[in-house]
Structures are given as structure tokens and as C-alpha cells.
Design an enzyme around this catalytic site. Structure first.
Site, PDB file in Angstrom:
ATOM      1  N   LYS A 266       0.756  -1.305  -0.130  1.00  0.00           N
ATOM      2  CA  LYS A 266       0.029   0.078  -0.043  1.00  0.00           C
ATOM      3  C   LYS A 266       0.834   1.232  -0.062  1.00  0.00           C
ATOM      4  O   LYS A 266       0.579   2.339  -0.840  1.00  0.00           O
ATOM      5  CB  LYS A 266      -0.901   0.080   1.280  1.00  0.00           C
ATOM      6  CG  LYS A 266      -2.168  -0.992   0.989  1.00  0.00           C
ATOM      7  CD  LYS A 266      -2.860  -1.062   2.459  1.00  0.00           C
ATOM      8  CE  LYS A 266      -4.038  -2.197   2.270  1.00  0.00           C
ATOM      9  NZ  LYS A 266      -4.498  -2.551   3.309  1.00  0.00           N
TER      10      LYS A 266
ATOM     11  N   GLN B 282      -4.884  -1.998   9.751  1.00  0.00           N
ATOM     12  CA  GLN B 282      -4.816  -3.080   9.072  1.00  0.00           C
ATOM     13  C   GLN B 282      -5.275  -4.166  10.102  1.00  0.00           C
ATOM     14  O   GLN B 282      -5.012  -4.220  10.992  1.00  0.00           O
ATOM     15  CB  GLN B 282      -3.378  -3.352   8.731  1.00  0.00           C
ATOM     16  CG  GLN B 282      -3.164  -4.545   8.041  1.00  0.00           C
ATOM     17  CD  GLN B 282      -3.595  -4.613   6.472  1.00  0.00           C
ATOM     18  OE1 GLN B 282      -3.520  -3.811   5.925  1.00  0.00           O
ATOM     19  NE2 GLN B 282      -4.365  -5.613   6.203  1.00  0.00           N
TER      20      GLN B 282
ATOM     21  N   ASP C 224     -11.383   2.783   3.765  1.00  0.00           N
ATOM     22  CA  ASP C 224     -11.824   1.409   3.669  1.00  0.00           C
ATOM     23  C   ASP C 224     -13.270   1.150   3.697  1.00  0.00           C
ATOM     24  O   ASP C 224     -13.787   0.015   3.276  1.00  0.00           O
ATOM     25  CB  ASP C 224     -11.260   0.649   4.921  1.00  0.00           C
ATOM     26  CG  ASP C 224      -9.982  -0.142   4.681  1.00  0.00           C
ATOM     27  OD1 ASP C 224      -9.802  -0.422   3.327  1.00  0.00           O
ATOM     28  OD2 ASP C 224      -9.273  -0.923   5.614  1.00  0.00           O
TER      29      ASP C 224
END
Ligand code: NDP
Length: 293
Positions: free
Chosen positions: A53, A97, A120
Site C-alpha cells: 500500500k 490493518q 476502507d
């Protein structure tokens, strides 16, 4: 004739190139899109995702920050990092995460993220906006990537029978929300572990989406001839001859299913690369919503 391959690497490349152009335009108005990723602990798969990422952000010209906490980090320490990123004007998008170590509560962490920075799309506000069709939220990146893939390969969705196997909050449910929105207009069925006669559902699908987490679960007899098959699954399967001791397998039994399907995504190289591309796109969108005096 074997199914046409839907090339997620090529589509992700195209999206990332478009994002890079738009990032330059944001910079020209004085906004450098910034993404922060918080990693708690050293889970090997998460470490690889987070590294990828960061690299993808930098390649697109974005500002990228990775914050690493030890796997002993407390919930309070993690929430303090989220608060700090919420307040940081150089950060437009952030994600924590998953999975988190067991002393941390993922639901509380997700709810603490400013919904305007929740790229997200896991915050309940963004989940709700997605369901009711409000466009100023964020959709989860993996299902959003599937929609991009279908669009860019001109797979018709209007009135199509789409069957999704899997009802998770990060894939199955938001996938259904996206597909049923006006403009996409699919007729959606969601299946799960309590579904009766699963193959009778999957065999009806013009588009079959597998998000189960079980290698090779979808077999050729479950697929309508000519259907588009989207394999979201990423499963590690032990393989002593492989360099890492495992290979990646999707939820679809690829070779036999591709003999029946009209179009199919491979694993790897299908849906996976789209997730990061859509994360960059959402961060760009978050930055583009910032007003400059
Ligand atoms: P979850 O484990 O959260 O959900 C799996 C779903 O599959 C559940 O709804 C479950 O049903 C259903 N299921 C399990 N067994 C069966 C069965 N025998 N018959 C019918 N349904 C079943 O997984 P995720 O949604 O998080 O992930 C799914 C897959 O996608 C995984 O392989 C994951 O690695 C991959 N993934 C890939 C991403 C990418 O970037 N490409 C991103 C996210 C995930 P029930 O609810 O009843 O238990």
C-alpha cells in the site's frame, strides 16, 4: 472455448495511472493526497499488504505514512494514534490493518476513525451511506474494485442475476449494496453457510461472485455456461515444493470452471490488485473533498 480472463493487474494499472494524473491536479491546487496505514504487530501477510500500500501511494505521487505499533499495544494506544491521524490535515485517508491482536477491539477502532477519512469504508456511517445510495461516503475497496472490473470489461449488470457467496461486512454485504444501486441495477442473491441447495442458486447466476475463504469451493457443476465468475478468495494452500511453502488459490476451482464460464478472474492477478488501486482512488476522492481557502 475457455473463458475470457478478466485481467485485474491491467485494470488496476489503468486505475493507478488515472489516479496519478488526478493526484498531480490536486497538488496543483495545493493538496497532496495523504494515506496513513496503521499496523499493529508483525503478521507476515499484513506486513506485505501494508508495504505494498505504501509503495503504491508513493508511486502515485501521494504522501504515505505507515505507523507501526508492537503487538502488545493497548486499545488506548491504538485509539490515540487514530485520534492523532483524525486531526492531521496532511492525512486524508487512513486505515487500520486487520486483523488486530486480541487485546484490541476492532469495532471500536473502526468507529473512532473520522468517516471522512475512512477510505476502507468500514465505518457504520459509510456502510449506511452505501446502502442508501449516498455518494459522499466510501465503499469498501474490494467490492468497489469488482464493480470497476465489470464496468471496464463491459459485463452487463442491468437486470443481471448476480449471486454472491459470502456475507461478510468487508466483501459480501457491500458487494450486494453496490450491485443493487440504481445505475448498476443487478438482481442480487446473497448466499452463506446456511443457504439450502447452494448450487441451485449459483447455477442461476449470470455473474457469480465467490467470497468464501475456501480453496476451490466453486466447482464447474455450480456454474451456468457462459457466466461471468469473479473469484474474490485468496487462500494459502500448503505446497512443500513452493518457495514459501504455500501457493495462493481462489475460492473457485479455476481450470474446470473456466471451461464452462464465459469470463473469469484468475487468482492471483484478478480481484486482488484492484483492492489497492481502489484504496488509492478513495484517498484521492477524500483529498479532493478538502476545501482550499
Ligand atoms: P469471511 O470468513 O468473513 O466470510 C466468508 C463467508 O463465506 C461467510 O459469509 C460464510 O458464511 C460463507 N461461507 C463459508 N463457508 C460456506 C459454505 N460452505 N457455503 C456457503 N457459504 C459459506 O471472509 P471474507 O469475506 O473476509 O473473505 C472471503 C475471501 O475473500 C477470503 O479468501 C479472503 O482472503 C478473500 N479476500 C480477498 C480480498 C482481496 O483483496 N481480493 C479482500 C478481502 C477478502 P456464514 O456467514 O454463514 O459463516
Amino acid at each position: 472455448m475457455p473463458a475470457e480472463l478478466l485481467d485485474g493487474i491491467a485494470v488496476a494499472r489503468a486505475i493507478r495511472d488515472e489516479v496519478a494524473v488526478a493526484v498531480a491536479a490536486q497538488k496543483a491546487r495545493g493538496v497532496v493526497p495523504g494515506l496513513a496505514v496503521v499496523l499493529v504487530g508483525e503478521d507476515p501477510a499484513s506486513t506485505v499488504y501494508v508495504r505494498n500500500k505504501g509503495r503504491a501511494c508513493e508511486e502515485a505521487g501521494m504522501h504515505s505514512v505507515t505507523i507501526r505499533l508492537p503487538d502488545t499495544a493497548s486499545q488506548a494506544e491504538l485509539l490515540a494514534v487514530v485520534d492523532q491521524l483524525n486531526a492531521d490535515p496532511a492525512i486524508h485517508g487512513m486505515l487500520v490493518q486487520m486483523p488486530l491482536p486480541k487485546q484490541c477491539n476492532a469495532d471500536e477502532v473502526i468507529r473512532r476513525i473520522d468517516p471522512a477519512k475512512d477510505v476502507d469504508g468500514f465505518h457504520p456511517i459509510n456502510a449506511g451511506k452505501l446502502l442508501i445510495g449516498e455518494k459522499d461516503g466510501f465503499a469498501p475497496c474490494t467490492p468497489a474494485g469488482v464493480i470497476e472490473l465489470l464496468k471496464r470489461y463491459d459485463v452487463p449488470t442491468s437486470g443481471a442475476d448476480v449471486v454472491i457467496v459470502g456475507r461478510s461486512n468487508i466483501v459480501g454485504k457491500p458487494m450486494a449494496s453496490l450491485l443493487m444501486q440504481p445505475g448498476v441495477d443487478a438482481t442480487v442473491t446473497i448466499c452463506h453457510s446456511r443457504t439450502r441447495e447452494l448450487p441451485t442458486h449459483t447455477r442461476r447466476a449470470d455473474i457469480l461472485i465467490a467470497a468464501i475463504g475456501r480453496p476451490k469451493f466453486v466447482t464447474a457443476d455450480m456454474v451456468k455456461p457462459g457466466a461471468t465468475v469473479i473469484d474474490v478468495g485468496i487462500n494459502r494452500v500448503d505446497e512443500p515444493r513452493a518457495k514459501n511453502g504455500y501457493v495462493l488459490a481462489g475460492d473457485v476451482d479455476f481450470a474446470p470452471v473456466s471451461a464452462v464460464a464465459g469470463k473469469i478472474t484468475p487468482v492471483p492477478g484478478g480481484v486482488g490488485p484492484l483492492t489497492i488501486a481502489m484504496l488509492l482512488k478513495s484517498t484521492l476522492v477524500a483529498a479532493s473533498r478538502v476545501r482550499v481557502a
